[in-house]
Design a protein around this motif. Sequence first.
Motif, short mmCIF file in Angstrom:
data_model
loop_
_atom_site.label_atom_id
_atom_site.label_comp_id
_atom_site.label_asym_id
_atom_site.label_seq_id
_atom_site.Cartn_x
_atom_site.Cartn_y
_atom_site.Cartn_z
N GLY A 44 0.79 -1.23 0.03
CA GLY A 44 -0.12 0.05 -0.17
C GLY A 44 0.28 1.06 -0.26
N GLU A 61 1.49 -1.13 -4.76
CA GLU A 61 0.66 -0.08 -5.20
C GLU A 61 -0.25 -0.20 -5.93
OE1 GLU A 61 -2.08 2.18 -5.06
OE2 GLU A 61 -0.68 2.11 -2.86
N THR A 100 -2.56 2.98 5.50
CA THR A 100 -3.46 1.37 4.75
C THR A 100 -4.20 0.24 4.63
OG1 THR A 100 -2.77 0.29 2.65
CG2 THR A 100 -1.34 -0.07 4.32
N GLN A 103 -8.56 0.42 4.51
CA GLN A 103 -8.36 0.58 3.31
C GLN A 103 -8.47 -1.22 2.23
OE1 GLN A 103 -6.55 3.35 1.12
NE2 GLN A 103 -7.08 4.87 2.14
#
Length: 252
Positions: A44, A61, A100, A103
């Motif tokens: 992330g 990512e 991160t 999410q």
Amino acid sequence: MRMGGDVDYDATGGGYAMQRRPDRRIAAAIWNALGDARTVLNVGAGAGSYEPQDRHVLAVEPSRVMRSQRPPGAGVTIEAYAEALPLDDGAVDAAMAVATIHQWADLAKGLCELRRVARGPVVIVAFDGPALSQWWLNDYAPELILAEQRRYPGIDAVAAELGRGTEVSSISIPFDCTDGFTEAYYGRPERLLDPAARRAQSSWGFVEPGVEQRFEASLAADLSSGAWDARYGAWRALPTYDGSLRLIVNRR
């Protein structure tokens, strides 16, 4: 298994690298937790914040827009998801994930993957939802605080998932923090009136229409009249703030 986060950073991620610049004091805590690891996986990774420059970094990512903001010379980037890391078991010395995990579509799977691919420490920076209620923003935008608390996984649950020996500590947020998450402006409320600053805070995308506009109008009026400083001026004098930022480390 569904993969992908709860925010479309290809649509909203422009400008993150400028607003969410790594803070050197927060970075020091992360890098210290990585120990002597020479190869580090950053999951992330976003625009590359907090990646140690003196080690070999491999970044994961999924967002094209976020990958495009990585600085020249940053480590190799893979388009992938936390829940399905394309690495062998024990492929890297350490793994990190900063701001991160809230999410991820499948938190348990993502944490399991970090632990699987790292021979040494797994280092996570996350936000502790209940702690958000203690600061003044809750009086101006309670909907925002509630939205964040719904998104953030319980810190104890994260630690339990990582396994025995996991350590949790608080990271103090400095007054002049350069990383523009909401609490970074605990003593600089004027910064939250900047639409560019708020666009780099994904939480505003989880409130009902009109909430952000009401917040901006109310805060602007209170700053102009002096009402904010009369009620919350002591926040400006805090050199650091122990808010919701947590460092979670599992060393196996």
